[in-house]
Scaffold this motif. Structure first.
Motif, PDB file in Angstrom:
ATOM      1  N   VAL A  46      53.114  48.278  29.075  1.00 28.02           N
ATOM      2  CA  VAL A  46      54.017  49.217  29.428  1.00 28.02           C
ATOM      3  C   VAL A  46      54.931  48.361  30.327  1.00 28.02           C
ATOM      4  N   LYS A  47      56.340  48.516  29.915  1.00 26.91           N
ATOM      5  CA  LYS A  47      57.225  47.636  30.355  1.00 26.91           C
ATOM      6  C   LYS A  47      58.032  48.553  31.509  1.00 26.91           C
ATOM      7  N   GLY A  48      58.772  47.474  32.501  1.00 25.07           N
ATOM      8  CA  GLY A  48      59.658  48.105  33.423  1.00 25.07           C
ATOM      9  C   GLY A  48      59.175  48.951  34.609  1.00 25.07           C
ATOM     10  N   GLU A  49      57.971  48.511  35.060  1.00 19.54           N
ATOM     11  CA  GLU A  49      57.351  48.679  36.406  1.00 19.54           C
ATOM     12  C   GLU A  49      58.092  47.801  37.503  1.00 19.54           C
ATOM     13  N   SER A  50      57.825  47.988  38.522  1.00 13.70           N
ATOM     14  CA  SER A  50      58.222  47.072  39.858  1.00 13.70           C
ATOM     15  C   SER A  50      57.207  46.111  40.176  1.00 13.70           C
ATOM     16  N   GLY A  51      57.551  45.342  40.454  1.00 18.13           N
ATOM     17  CA  GLY A  51      56.340  44.187  41.034  1.00 18.13           C
ATOM     18  C   GLY A  51      56.079  43.203  39.867  1.00 18.13           C
ATOM     19  N   PRO A  52      55.103  42.315  40.221  1.00 17.34           N
ATOM     20  CA  PRO A  52      54.333  41.271  39.444  1.00 17.34           C
ATOM     21  C   PRO A  52      53.760  42.005  38.050  1.00 17.34           C
ATOM     22  N   SER A  53      53.674  41.196  36.979  1.00 20.36           N
ATOM     23  CA  SER A  53      52.820  41.741  35.990  1.00 20.36           C
ATOM     24  C   SER A  53      51.502  41.807  36.385  1.00 20.36           C
ATOM     25  N   ARG A  54      50.867  42.961  35.954  1.00 18.89           N
ATOM     26  CA  ARG A  54      49.455  43.025  36.082  1.00 18.89           C
ATOM     27  C   ARG A  54      48.856  43.114  34.757  1.00 18.89           C
ATOM     28  N   TYR A  55      47.538  42.646  34.852  1.00 20.94           N
ATOM     29  CA  TYR A  55      46.660  42.553  33.416  1.00 20.94           C
ATOM     30  C   TYR A  55      45.232  43.301  33.747  1.00 20.94           C
ATOM     31  N   GLY A  56      44.886  43.331  32.666  1.00 16.60           N
ATOM     32  CA  GLY A  56      43.331  44.152  32.401  1.00 16.60           C
ATOM     33  C   GLY A  56      42.991  43.686  31.244  1.00 16.60           C
ATOM     34  N   PHE A  57      41.504  43.574  31.076  1.00 18.67           N
ATOM     35  CA  PHE A  57      41.006  42.779  30.167  1.00 18.67           C
ATOM     36  C   PHE A  57      39.873  43.936  29.713  1.00 18.67           C
ATOM     37  N   SER A  58      39.573  43.967  28.496  1.00 19.24           N
ATOM     38  CA  SER A  58      38.408  44.877  28.117  1.00 19.24           C
ATOM     39  C   SER A  58      37.859  44.219  26.824  1.00 19.24           C
ATOM     40  N   VAL A  59      36.481  43.902  27.089  1.00 20.22           N
ATOM     41  CA  VAL A  59      35.665  43.444  25.899  1.00 20.22           C
ATOM     42  C   VAL A  59      34.433  44.429  25.869  1.00 20.22           C
ATOM     43  N   SER A  60      34.311  45.146  24.860  1.00 16.01           N
ATOM     44  CA  SER A  60      33.216  46.023  24.513  1.00 16.01           C
ATOM     45  C   SER A  60      32.076  45.489  24.226  1.00 16.01           C
ATOM     46  N   LYS A  61      30.956  46.230  24.524  1.00 11.20           N
ATOM     47  CA  LYS A  61      29.611  45.631  24.150  1.00 11.20           C
ATOM     48  C   LYS A  61      29.264  45.470  22.734  1.00 11.20           C
ATOM     49  N   LYS A  62      30.155  45.901  21.757  1.00 10.39           N
ATOM     50  CA  LYS A  62      30.276  45.491  20.043  1.00 10.39           C
ATOM     51  C   LYS A  62      30.496  44.126  20.099  1.00 10.39           C
ATOM     52  N   VAL A  63      31.225  43.395  20.888  1.00 13.90           N
ATOM     53  CA  VAL A  63      31.450  42.208  20.856  1.00 13.90           C
ATOM     54  C   VAL A  63      30.451  41.497  20.889  1.00 13.90           C
ATOM     55  N   GLY A  64      29.589  41.476  21.723  1.00 16.92           N
ATOM     56  CA  GLY A  64      28.212  40.715  21.870  1.00 16.92           C
ATOM     57  C   GLY A  64      27.557  41.055  23.260  1.00 16.92           C
ATOM     58  N   ASN A  65      26.535  40.288  23.729  1.00 17.84           N
ATOM     59  CA  ASN A  65      25.837  40.486  25.031  1.00 17.84           C
ATOM     60  C   ASN A  65      26.705  40.124  26.087  1.00 17.84           C
ATOM     61  N   SER A  66      26.237  40.401  27.426  1.00 16.86           N
ATOM     62  CA  SER A  66      26.819  40.043  28.584  1.00 16.86           C
ATOM     63  C   SER A  66      27.321  38.594  28.481  1.00 16.86           C
ATOM     64  N   VAL A  67      26.618  37.801  28.271  1.00  9.86           N
ATOM     65  CA  VAL A  67      26.962  36.428  28.129  1.00  9.86           C
ATOM     66  C   VAL A  67      28.234  35.902  27.342  1.00  9.86           C
ATOM     67  N   VAL A  68      28.293  36.488  26.246  1.00 12.09           N
ATOM     68  CA  VAL A  68      29.422  36.409  25.350  1.00 12.09           C
ATOM     69  C   VAL A  68      30.645  37.105  25.819  1.00 12.09           C
ATOM     70  N   ARG A  69      30.602  38.324  26.360  1.00 12.04           N
ATOM     71  CA  ARG A  69      31.582  39.161  26.893  1.00 12.04           C
ATOM     72  C   ARG A  69      32.081  38.441  28.221  1.00 12.04           C
ATOM     73  N   HIS A  70      31.348  37.932  29.041  1.00 14.35           N
ATOM     74  CA  HIS A  70      31.756  37.285  30.119  1.00 14.35           C
ATOM     75  C   HIS A  70      32.582  36.100  29.775  1.00 14.35           C
TER      76      HIS A  70
END
Length: 109
Positions: free
Chosen positions: A31-55
């Motif tokens: 989403v573009k055009g908001e004020s302030g610095p860019s903010r990031y979120g990360f999503s890694v689903s359980k389908k990708v692997g166990n917690s060690v792999v996801r982290h």
């Protein structure tokens, strides 16, 4: 240091209002055009692997964003979703995928 998206509501807003682009390893909503610095979120689903792999994947994504944040235009809300194919990749591959998506969205200065 980059800023993170915090609450689920912020993620939902990016999913609803944002534009998405993808490559082999990642999907990026922006989403573009908001004020302030860019903010990031990360999503890694359980389908990708166990917690060690996801982290591990989350750490690779966070490091890539930290390294490239200075070249990204300000005022964006960005969510990066890891696909299953990223689990065996090294930092260079993940970093290349992040840069590729940032270019596709036109976010690099």
């Amino acid at each position: 240091m980059f800023e993170k998206l915090g609450k689920n509501i912020e993620f939902q807003k990016v999913y609803r209002e944002g534009k998405s682009k993808a490559n082999k390893y990642l999907v990026m909503y922006v989403v573009k055009g908001e004020s302030g610095p860019s903010r990031y979120g990360f999503s890694v689903s359980k389908k990708v692997g166990n917690s060690v792999v996801r982290h591990r994947i989350t750490r690779l994504l966070r490091e890539s964003v930290r390294k490239n944040d200075a070249q990204v235009t300000e005022g964006n809300r960005i969510v990066i979703i890891a696909r299953n194919s990223v689990k065996d990749k090294n930092f260079r591959d993940v970093d290349g995928a992040v840069i590729h998506l940032l270019k596709l969205h036109g976010l690099l200065k």
